[in-house]
Design a protein around this motif. Structure first.
Motif, PDB file in Angstrom:
ATOM      1  N   VAL A  58       0.857  -1.181   0.000  1.00  0.00           N
ATOM      2  CA  VAL A  58       0.000   0.000   0.000  1.00  0.00           C
ATOM      3  C   VAL A  58       0.894   1.231   0.000  1.00  0.00           C
ATOM      4  N   TYR A  59       0.626   2.141  -0.950  1.00  0.00           N
ATOM      5  CA  TYR A  59       1.332   3.427  -1.017  1.00  0.00           C
ATOM      6  C   TYR A  59       0.369   4.557  -0.663  1.00  0.00           C
ATOM      7  N   GLN A  60       0.857   5.531   0.059  1.00  0.00           N
ATOM      8  CA  GLN A  60       0.109   6.746   0.335  1.00  0.00           C
ATOM      9  C   GLN A  60       1.069   7.933   0.225  1.00  0.00           C
ATOM     10  N   GLU A  61       0.741   8.866  -0.661  1.00  0.00           N
ATOM     11  CA  GLU A  61       1.595  10.034  -0.911  1.00  0.00           C
ATOM     12  C   GLU A  61       3.025   9.616  -1.243  1.00  0.00           C
ATOM     13  N   GLY A  62       3.144   8.565  -2.037  1.00  0.00           N
ATOM     14  CA  GLY A  62       4.439   8.120  -2.531  1.00  0.00           C
ATOM     15  C   GLY A  62       5.247   7.265  -1.582  1.00  0.00           C
ATOM     16  N   LYS A  63       4.720   6.993  -0.384  1.00  0.00           N
ATOM     17  CA  LYS A  63       5.441   6.192   0.598  1.00  0.00           C
ATOM     18  C   LYS A  63       4.692   4.899   0.900  1.00  0.00           C
ATOM     19  N   VAL A  64       5.451   3.827   1.137  1.00  0.00           N
ATOM     20  CA  VAL A  64       4.840   2.558   1.540  1.00  0.00           C
ATOM     21  C   VAL A  64       4.294   2.700   2.953  1.00  0.00           C
ATOM     22  N   THR A  65       3.043   2.297   3.137  1.00  0.00           N
ATOM     23  CA  THR A  65       2.427   2.346   4.472  1.00  0.00           C
ATOM     24  C   THR A  65       1.968   0.974   4.957  1.00  0.00           C
ATOM     25  N   GLY A  66       2.112  -0.043   4.112  1.00  0.00           N
ATOM     26  CA  GLY A  66       1.733  -1.383   4.543  1.00  0.00           C
ATOM     27  C   GLY A  66       2.144  -2.438   3.536  1.00  0.00           C
ATOM     28  N   ARG A  67       2.274  -3.659   4.015  1.00  0.00           N
ATOM     29  CA  ARG A  67       2.598  -4.782   3.130  1.00  0.00           C
ATOM     30  C   ARG A  67       1.908  -6.037   3.641  1.00  0.00           C
ATOM     31  N   ILE A  68       1.690  -6.981   2.747  1.00  0.00           N
ATOM     32  CA  ILE A  68       1.132  -8.285   3.117  1.00  0.00           C
ATOM     33  C   ILE A  68       1.452  -9.269   1.999  1.00  0.00           C
ATOM     34  N   ALA A  69       1.500 -10.552   2.327  1.00  0.00           N
ATOM     35  CA  ALA A  69       1.617 -11.600   1.320  1.00  0.00           C
ATOM     36  C   ALA A  69       0.424 -12.533   1.465  1.00  0.00           C
ATOM     37  N   ALA A  70      -0.238 -12.794   0.358  1.00  0.00           N
ATOM     38  CA  ALA A  70      -1.272 -13.829   0.304  1.00  0.00           C
ATOM     39  C   ALA A  70      -0.587 -15.140  -0.049  1.00  0.00           C
ATOM     40  N   ILE A  71      -0.902 -16.191   0.701  1.00  0.00           N
ATOM     41  CA  ILE A  71      -0.163 -17.447   0.575  1.00  0.00           C
ATOM     42  C   ILE A  71      -1.134 -18.607   0.374  1.00  0.00           C
ATOM     43  N   LEU A  72      -0.976 -19.305  -0.743  1.00  0.00           N
ATOM     44  CA  LEU A  72      -1.737 -20.526  -0.998  1.00  0.00           C
ATOM     45  C   LEU A  72      -0.812 -21.704  -0.742  1.00  0.00           C
TER      46      LEU A  72
END
Length: 372
Positions: A58-72
């Motif tokens: 997730v980017y907000q105003e050009g900066k990363v504000t979150g991450r996640i990995a979906a895993i099967l």
């Protein structure tokens, strides 16, 4: 305006790996993961041969504000006769909207892959790797191969509709504050085992390939009843074993063997997180490699990583001898403290045994679940 993108390019992968360094830059207990190890985990690990993972930012105003990995994890679903999906590598600013976006994009990706069961996590990829959200014990750094997060993560996950699945307990011993019964009885217990042709020895690093094959059988047998367990393939176990080989210490890598058959092993690891904590942004170059090479002698703690005995050999005293030998060597080396973990909260037998030797349940990690 928030923008969410899938991780595809090398640049996006680097941003995915580096985001926690910025998020936790002022946290005194944060330990950066080595960049090269995280990159290989996310791209080269044998897990990817049979399973699928997709990272999102997730980017907000050009900066990363979150991450996640979906895993099967197809191996999990096949072994447990389920149709579940997982999330892992979750990091987020303290913002519910951002967290909800991350969980939604991961869930939608899993639905597109046909998942209809539970949505579980955090795991990085399964319970065979670092997993669980820290919910108790925020006043110290994690030990090697354990997770760490801000306290507010639990609120983000709760408000996203997840419920507790199971808690994982980490146990602490400070200095010589342990019950030394297993050490005092060590010789007598070893003599009893010898009468059954069972000997305790160090892992043979010179014959590591053959040892690894035998250890995999024990690993997959000893933990097969644990909640969330997934057997490791040959490639996955070899990957793990080769990583651990780089940091194995003979005093703490032990097997129990009966006439050539390995029936149990106990593995403790020097807590290299004490060094990793000093390596800025997890980069070994240009100076981090020297901290790693020359910092080993300064390590003051130990993680008892795994202790397993196959069915038919339990309650013979093997566990006590493995533990007693590790403690004896831990004391002789002058280490200041040790952690054992994790154990499942519902594993009454092992937890009561740890309490009996004065283990202190000082950290709790939680796995969450909800219907996809």
């Amino acid at each position: 305006m928030k923008k969410i993108i899938p991780v595809v390019s090398k640049k996006e992968l680097a941003a995915f790996i580096d985001f926690p360094h910025d998020l936790y830059k002022d946290d005194p207990y944060y330990v950066p993961e080595l960049f090269i190890a995280q990159r290989d985990l996310l791209t080269k690990h044998p897990f990817h041969k049979h399973n699928k993972l997709q990272g999102f930012l997730v980017y907000q105003e050009g900066k990363v504000t979150g991450r996640i990995a979906a895993i099967l994890n197809n191996a999990h679903n096949e072994y447990n006769k389920a149709n579940d999906g997982f999330f892992g590598f979750f990091d987020c600013i303290n913002d519910q909207e951002t967290a909800d976006l991350l969980f939604k994009v991961a869930a939608d990706w899993l639905k597109d892959k046909g998942v209809t069961g539970r949505f579980l996590g955090p795991v990085n990829f399964s319970t065979n790797e670092p997993c669980g959200l820290l919910v108790k014990g925020f006043d110290s750094s994690p030990v090697l191969m354990q997770t760490y997060n801000f306290p507010y993560y639990a609120d983000l996950i709760d408000k996203a509709g997840f419920d507790k699945d199971v808690d994982l307990i980490a146990w602490h011993w400070d200095g010589n504050n342990y019950d030394d019964k297993s050490v005092r009885l060590l010789n007598a217990l070893q003599e009893r085992l010898k009468r059954n042709n069972i000997v305790i020895r160090k892992i043979n690093v010179k014959n590591f390939k053959e040892e690894t094959a035998k250890l995999r059988e024990v690993y997959n047998s000893a933990w097969d009843q644990n909640t969330g367990f997934v057997p490791l393939t040959d490639d996955e176990f070899n990957y793990l074993a080769n990583d651990l080989k780089l940091i194995l210490d003979g005093d703490f890598a032990l097997v129990a063997e009966q006439e050539g058959k390995i029936v149990a092993f106990g593995l403790a690891l020097l807590n290299y997180n004490e060094i990793f904590k000093t390596i800025k942004r997890g980069r070994l170059l240009p100076t981090g490699i020297f901290k790693l090479l020359f910092g080993k002698k300064k390590i003051q703690s130990l993680r008892i990583y795994a202790l397993g005995v196959i069915d038919g050999y339990r309650k013979m005293g093997i566990e006590a001898v493995l533990y007693g030998t590790i403690i004896k060597n831990y004391t002789a080396r002058g280490l200041k403290w040790a952690e054992a973990g994790w154990t499942l909260e519902n594993n009454t037998m092992i937890n009561e045994a740890i309490i009996a030797i004065k283990g202190n349940p000082y950290k709790t990690y939680r796995l969450y679940q909800k219907q996809i």
